[in-house]
Design an enzyme around this catalytic site. Sequence first.
Site, PDB file in Angstrom:
ATOM      1  N   TYR A   1       0.814  -1.215   0.000  1.00  0.00           N
ATOM      2  CA  TYR A   1       0.000   0.000   0.000  1.00  0.00           C
ATOM      3  C   TYR A   1       0.853   1.274   0.000  1.00  0.00           C
ATOM      4  O   TYR A   1       0.441   2.314  -0.490  1.00  0.00           O
ATOM      5  CB  TYR A   1      -0.946  -0.027   1.196  1.00  0.00           C
ATOM      6  CG  TYR A   1      -2.243   0.712   0.978  1.00  0.00           C
ATOM      7  CD1 TYR A   1      -2.991   0.534  -0.176  1.00  0.00           C
ATOM      8  CD2 TYR A   1      -2.730   1.571   1.947  1.00  0.00           C
ATOM      9  CE1 TYR A   1      -4.190   1.203  -0.371  1.00  0.00           C
ATOM     10  CE2 TYR A   1      -3.933   2.240   1.774  1.00  0.00           C
ATOM     11  CZ  TYR A   1      -4.651   2.052   0.611  1.00  0.00           C
ATOM     12  OH  TYR A   1      -5.843   2.717   0.422  1.00  0.00           O
TER      13      TYR A   1
ATOM     14  N   LYS B   1      -3.573   7.954   3.365  1.00  0.00           N
ATOM     15  CA  LYS B   1      -4.734   7.650   4.200  1.00  0.00           C
ATOM     16  C   LYS B   1      -4.498   8.074   5.649  1.00  0.00           C
ATOM     17  O   LYS B   1      -5.438   8.506   6.339  1.00  0.00           O
ATOM     18  CB  LYS B   1      -5.057   6.157   4.139  1.00  0.00           C
ATOM     19  CG  LYS B   1      -5.595   5.690   2.798  1.00  0.00           C
ATOM     20  CD  LYS B   1      -6.911   6.360   2.426  1.00  0.00           C
ATOM     21  CE  LYS B   1      -7.522   5.755   1.168  1.00  0.00           C
ATOM     22  NZ  LYS B   1      -8.762   6.434   0.759  1.00  0.00           N
TER      23      LYS B   1
END
Length: 254
Positions: free
Chosen positions: A153, A160
């Site tokens: 990720y 995020k």
Amino acid sequence: MGILEGKRILVTGVLTDASIAFSVAKLAQEEGATVVLTGFGRLSLVERIAKRLPSPAPVLELDVQNTEHLDTLAARVGEHVDGLDGVVHSIGFAPQSALGGNFLNTSWDDVATALQVSTYSFKSLAVACLPLMKEGGAVVGLDFDASKAWPVYDWMGVAKAGLESCNRYLARDLGKQNIRVNLVAAGPLRTMAAKSIPGFKEFEDSWPEKAPLGWDLSDTVPAARACVALMSDWFPATTGEIVHVDGGVHAIGG
């Protein structure tokens, strides 16, 4: 009567009917809301998808990196509804170089793109919609738990984490205008966004086994229900929160 009866909702980020945003729009209409959509890029595709909703919804172009699009958003939305009670931020993007295990080698330009589109746009969208939210309302963003460093990720995980912090600051600053700001942290789903992540299969293989409640990688409805609930009058005193809709994985170690 549905829990969004009479409410006016802006849903961003609809791309296909497999997206969380589409499920939010569909459920919001079923719960009584009037919905306006935004899309980026292939607007004709979004317009076709919009026709699959219970009631066809207008589609507006929104590139969150385009200042003119943001500056004119309230006026353009105002051509379809006389105000907004809810805004859904379902926008995220990171260049391929920022994903897939390339964390140490990603250029600042690509990191900056990820942060602008995936993090800063949460604030940009909220501010752009303020003229239509004079009576208060709710802003809901879609998150992926940023409390850990997930495989593959990479910089999207950093983006995020920034989104989660932005959520708290927006909740602080918009509370005085009776606007609640919250995030829904969904587990991995087989959306277009997921398909763009190299190595996404690692999540697909492990998540359902780890989740105490189990996890259906194709079911966007639980996340959509959380978004709709947060925009309803059932959460009048909740803001700055992250609601996890991930089968419980965030609570389990290992």
